[in-house]
Design an enzyme around this catalytic site. Structure first.
Site, PDB file in Angstrom:
ATOM      1  N   ASP A  61      44.522  69.262  30.164  1.00  0.00           N
ATOM      2  CA  ASP A  61      44.416  68.119  29.898  1.00  0.00           C
ATOM      3  C   ASP A  61      43.890  69.060  28.491  1.00  0.00           C
ATOM      4  O   ASP A  61      43.166  69.633  27.660  1.00  0.00           O
ATOM      5  CB  ASP A  61      42.593  67.386  29.645  1.00  0.00           C
ATOM      6  CG  ASP A  61      42.596  66.620  28.757  1.00  0.00           C
ATOM      7  OD1 ASP A  61      43.473  66.475  27.492  1.00  0.00           O
ATOM      8  OD2 ASP A  61      41.595  66.092  28.396  1.00  0.00           O
ATOM      9  N   LYS A 100      46.413  70.278  17.740  1.00  0.00           N
ATOM     10  CA  LYS A 100      47.421  69.900  18.110  1.00  0.00           C
ATOM     11  C   LYS A 100      47.932  68.217  17.041  1.00  0.00           C
ATOM     12  O   LYS A 100      48.857  67.415  17.769  1.00  0.00           O
ATOM     13  CB  LYS A 100      46.481  68.751  19.215  1.00  0.00           C
ATOM     14  CG  LYS A 100      47.134  67.909  20.398  1.00  0.00           C
ATOM     15  CD  LYS A 100      46.044  67.506  21.654  1.00  0.00           C
ATOM     16  CE  LYS A 100      46.796  66.045  21.943  1.00  0.00           C
ATOM     17  NZ  LYS A 100      45.989  66.042  23.687  1.00  0.00           N
ATOM     18  N   GLU A 115      48.762  61.249  28.789  1.00  0.00           N
ATOM     19  CA  GLU A 115      47.086  60.932  28.743  1.00  0.00           C
ATOM     20  C   GLU A 115      46.970  59.995  29.661  1.00  0.00           C
ATOM     21  O   GLU A 115      45.508  59.493  30.706  1.00  0.00           O
ATOM     22  CB  GLU A 115      45.924  61.289  27.808  1.00  0.00           C
ATOM     23  CG  GLU A 115      46.255  63.183  28.001  1.00  0.00           C
ATOM     24  CD  GLU A 115      46.382  63.418  26.187  1.00  0.00           C
ATOM     25  OE1 GLU A 115      45.283  62.378  25.186  1.00  0.00           O
ATOM     26  OE2 GLU A 115      46.115  65.006  25.632  1.00  0.00           O
ATOM     27  N   ASP A 117      41.735  55.799  25.392  1.00  0.00           N
ATOM     28  CA  ASP A 117      41.577  56.716  25.100  1.00  0.00           C
ATOM     29  C   ASP A 117      41.728  57.113  23.917  1.00  0.00           C
ATOM     30  O   ASP A 117      42.688  57.422  23.417  1.00  0.00           O
ATOM     31  CB  ASP A 117      42.284  57.555  25.521  1.00  0.00           C
ATOM     32  CG  ASP A 117      41.982  59.369  25.588  1.00  0.00           C
ATOM     33  OD1 ASP A 117      41.152  59.367  25.273  1.00  0.00           O
ATOM     34  OD2 ASP A 117      42.938  59.484  26.113  1.00  0.00           O
TER      35      ASP A 117
HETATM   36  P1  ADP Z   1      40.415  65.175  22.382  1.00  0.00           P
HETATM   37  O1  ADP Z   1      40.713  64.550  24.212  1.00  0.00           O
HETATM   38  O2  ADP Z   1      41.343  64.788  21.527  1.00  0.00           O
HETATM   39  O3  ADP Z   1      40.305  66.527  22.052  1.00  0.00           O
HETATM   40  P2  ADP Z   1      37.886  64.389  23.567  1.00  0.00           P
HETATM   41  O4  ADP Z   1      37.770  62.948  24.268  1.00  0.00           O
HETATM   42  O5  ADP Z   1      37.228  65.314  24.203  1.00  0.00           O
HETATM   43  O6  ADP Z   1      38.754  64.551  22.480  1.00  0.00           O
HETATM   44  O7  ADP Z   1      36.857  63.702  22.354  1.00  0.00           O
HETATM   45  C1  ADP Z   1      36.513  64.586  21.543  1.00  0.00           C
HETATM   46  C2  ADP Z   1      35.552  63.765  20.245  1.00  0.00           C
HETATM   47  O8  ADP Z   1      34.688  63.412  20.806  1.00  0.00           O
HETATM   48  C3  ADP Z   1      35.554  64.483  18.737  1.00  0.00           C
HETATM   49  O9  ADP Z   1      35.744  63.805  17.767  1.00  0.00           O
HETATM   50  C4  ADP Z   1      33.431  64.759  19.104  1.00  0.00           C
HETATM   51  O10 ADP Z   1      33.359  65.006  17.559  1.00  0.00           O
HETATM   52  C5  ADP Z   1      33.653  62.808  19.731  1.00  0.00           C
HETATM   53  N1  ADP Z   1      32.669  62.776  21.127  1.00  0.00           N
HETATM   54  C6  ADP Z   1      31.958  63.472  21.793  1.00  0.00           C
HETATM   55  N2  ADP Z   1      30.704  63.481  22.192  1.00  0.00           N
HETATM   56  C7  ADP Z   1      30.562  61.639  21.513  1.00  0.00           C
HETATM   57  C8  ADP Z   1      28.814  61.212  20.597  1.00  0.00           C
HETATM   58  N3  ADP Z   1      28.286  60.724  21.503  1.00  0.00           N
HETATM   59  N4  ADP Z   1      29.073  60.368  19.941  1.00  0.00           N
HETATM   60  C9  ADP Z   1      30.480  60.683  18.632  1.00  0.00           C
HETATM   61  N5  ADP Z   1      31.506  60.812  19.301  1.00  0.00           N
HETATM   62  C10 ADP Z   1      31.196  61.855  20.332  1.00  0.00           C
HETATM   63 MG    MG Z   2      41.446  63.863  25.667  1.00  0.00          MG
END
Ligand code: ADP
Ligand code: MG
Length: 606
Positions: free
Chosen positions: A11, A72, A179, A205
């Site tokens: 991912d 990305k 995804e 998502d």
């Molecule tokens: P991606 O797949 O786009 O990399 P993720 O699914 O890993 O993203 O999510 C990352 C995002 O989630 C980041 O913007 C992060 O700030 C947010 N995030 C992670 N944990 C929390 C939380 N507890 N509360 C709010 N936002 C969160």
């Molecule tokens: Mg993601």
């Protein structure tokens, strides 16, 4: 272990990436060298080395302009994209325009100015994920096959650029999967549904940069995506950006000073906002504190959920639009949805959770999948399906869709749709176009992607000319345009004048921003060269540390031996000076290390 039987699922996220391997008939999500199961999609450059993951994100405050993230959001886009312009405001690294509108990231690496494409940076993250899996699987393991995920709503260019990134990383992409589809695979695997029970699953998502929504019907081991919708520019990073803007303003009011031009200060403030945002997912109120933020002035403030929601109210309004579109396209009433699955870090935000729950009339979203790992987990299942685990057959079949309509521009810039959005892929569709004037010798085919009626409002994906048409009165000569979409959701177009038997095949490759085979080869070579530099750097640091330890031991010895050890003391001092004043390669360091070890050996046996 036979190498070619191994495949991983990656991912590749905007903010975090995650990798899984298929072992003993099940998915294992692999922790990186820091023990974390997700790795920041960050790359940093220094005078000595390149850092990826936590190593990069941890040093951003001291090296902001050479620390790269969020690529990305750049991949498959052009420099002049409005979204690129608005994101760049928040990036401490420098973005420049390459030829053909390619965005390039300019950094200082190994003491030189260097430019990297988003594909190359993504390739570095992919290599890190691949190596994480290789370490886990044991010495000597080499992985070349992978399933890599992309947001369902990624367009052709973004998918192709992701494939290029994998090629630069030396990975063979067995399949690009969406995804939310990957998350649905994980969800359905966990539920072990009886073969005949039909479930209608909505995957929501919301990650760092994108929102994806897919409606998936699962029955008898078949996962059938009915529709997908999304927003390629809505995610957690945007919520944080709005907080940053708010506190920059607050600092201005408090201190009459504008910090927005100071990348280091903005970055430190952003880190504090990111922490506060996460706190607000569990607490009603939190503080934002940064010592000596700007010109020595400390910053202290607080934020509560109401203010956070107010700052982001426009973004929250956009959060449910794709859900409506997706259900509408699938022609499925929301009451029919049996399971709502939340994926992505930003679904932890209470407001987002509530919006989704309210939309589905209070239905509680499922808690059975891990929001951070479900996508990589599903990608790994897909990898296992493609590899064909003989012992434990993975009996799931996935049917996915095309997220955006694909068509041709006809007279008056009208979009003539050949493949409507949400068509099941792979697919081949043909459409016949006729000449528009007498004795027309050639026809220009312009391929567009998007949902608007006029092609001027959609995105041009490529164009080519079919010449040598059969000369005839207008409307008589027919040109067959064939759109073929492969399993990765990538489009190939060809056109043919059946009568003249003249065919021009094109893969929509003439997007000038796409890399040629030669360019990819060059980048692979360059990546290998840098890999050697990085490895030498690591060895060098290690050897220096080891010598330091030996010198420390020797110093202790000289203290014990006192007067008889002045020779040793000179050696310690001399070596220290030698280390400090010379650029040494790891062979020279190793030689010195062995010499010191020998001397210590002699001293201790005396
Ligand atoms: P991606 O797949 O786009 O990399 P993720 O699914 O890993 O993203 O999510 C990352 C995002 O989630 C980041 O913007 C992060 O700030 C947010 N995030 C992670 N944990 C929390 C939380 N507890 N509360 C709010 N936002 C969160
Ligand atoms: Mg993601």
């Amino acid at each position: 272990m036979a190498e070619n039987r191994l495949a991983i699922g990656i991912d590749l996220g905007t903010t975090y990436s995650c990798v899984g391997v298929w072992r003993n008939g099940r998915v294992e999500i692999v922790a990186n060298d820091q023990g974390n199961r997700t790795t920041p999609s960050w790359v940093a450059f220094t005078d000595g080395e390149k850092l990826i993951g936590e190593g990069a994100s941890n040093q951003v405050a001291s090296n902001p302009s050479n620390t790269v993230f969020d690529v990305k959001r750049l991949i498959g886009r052009s420099f002049s994209d409005a979204s690129v312009k608005s994101d760049a405001k928040y990036w401490p690294f420098k973005l420049i325009q390459g030829h053909d509108e390619r965005p390039l990231i300019s950094v200082s690496y190994l003491g030189e100015k260097k430019e990297f494409s988003p594909e190359e940076i993504s390739a570095m993250v992919l290599v890190k994920m691949k190596e994480t899996a290789e370490v886990f699987l044991g010495p000597g393991t080499t992985i070349t096959n992978a399933v890599v995920t992309v947001p369902a709503y990624f367009n052709n260019n973004q998918r192709k650029a992701t494939k290029d990134a994998a090629a630069i990383a030396g990975l063979n992409i067995m399949r690009i999967i969406n995804e939310p589809t990957a998350a649905a695979l994980t969800f359905s695997e966990g539920r072990k549904w009886s073969r005949s029970e039909e479930r209608t699953v909505l995957v929501y998502d919301l990650g760092g940069g994108t929102l994806d929504v897919s409606l998936v019907v699962v029955k008898k081991g078949v996962l059938h995506v009915r529709a997908t919708a999304g927003d390629t520019h809505l995610g957690g990073e945007d919520f944080t950006n709005n907080m940053v803007d708010h506190f920059v303003d607050e600092f201005k009011i408090q201190n009459k000073k504008d910090i927005s031009g100071d990348t280091r200060a903005v970055r430190r403030l952003r880190n504090a906002c990111e922490r506060a945002k996460r706190m607000l997912s569990s607490d009603a109120r939190t503080v934002v504190d940064v010592d000596a933020l700007f010109e020595g002035i400390d910053f202290h403030s607080t934020i509560n959920r109401a203010l956070f929601e107010q700052l982001n109210k426009d973004l929250f309004l956009r959060c449910m639009e794709p859900v409506e579109t997706c259900l509408g396209d699938a022609k499925i009433d929301k009451k029919k949805v049996s399971d709502v699955v939340l994926v992505g870090g930003s679904t932890r935000i209470p407001r987002v959770h509530r919006l989704v729950q309210d939309f589905f009339n209070g239905k509680e979203p499922s808690k059975s999948v891990n929001a951070d790992e479900a996508v990589a987990h599903g990608a790994t299942i897909q990898a296992a399906i493609l590899m064909g685990d003989k012992k434990r057959d993975v009996k799931v079949h996935v049917i996915d869709v095309m997220p955006l309509s694909q068509g041709v521009s006809v007279k008056g810039d009208v979009m003539s749709v050949v493949v409507p959005r949400n068509t099941t892929i792979p697919t081949t569709k043909e459409q016949i176009y006729v000449t528009t004037y007498d004795n027309q010798p050639e026809m220009c085919i312009e391929v567009y992607e998007g949902e608007r009626a006029m092609t001027t409002d959609n995105s041009l994906r490529g164009k080519f000319t079919l010449s040598g048409l059969t000369l005839a009165p207008k409307g008589v000569t027919k040109v067959n345009v064939r759109f073929q979409i492969d399993e990765d959701g990538i489009l190939h177009v060809s056109a043919e004048d059946k009568k003249a038997a003249r065919k021009k095949n094109i893969t929509i490759m003439d997007d000038p921003r796409r890399f040629s085979k030669d360019e990819i080869k060059r980048m692979v070579q360059e990546a290998q060269r840098y890999k050697a530099v990085d490895e030498e750097h690591k060895k060098n640091v290690q050897a220096r540390n080891e010598i330091d330890n030996l010198l420390y031991t020797m110093r202790n010895t000289t203290e014990k031996l006192q007067h008889s050890a002045s020779g040793l003391q000179d050696l310690v001092d001399g070596t220290k000076e030698w280390l400090q004043n010379n650029e040494l390669n790891s062979d020279e360091l190793d030689a010195k290390k062995q010499l010191l070890e020998a001397i210590i050996g002699q001293t201790s046996t005396k």
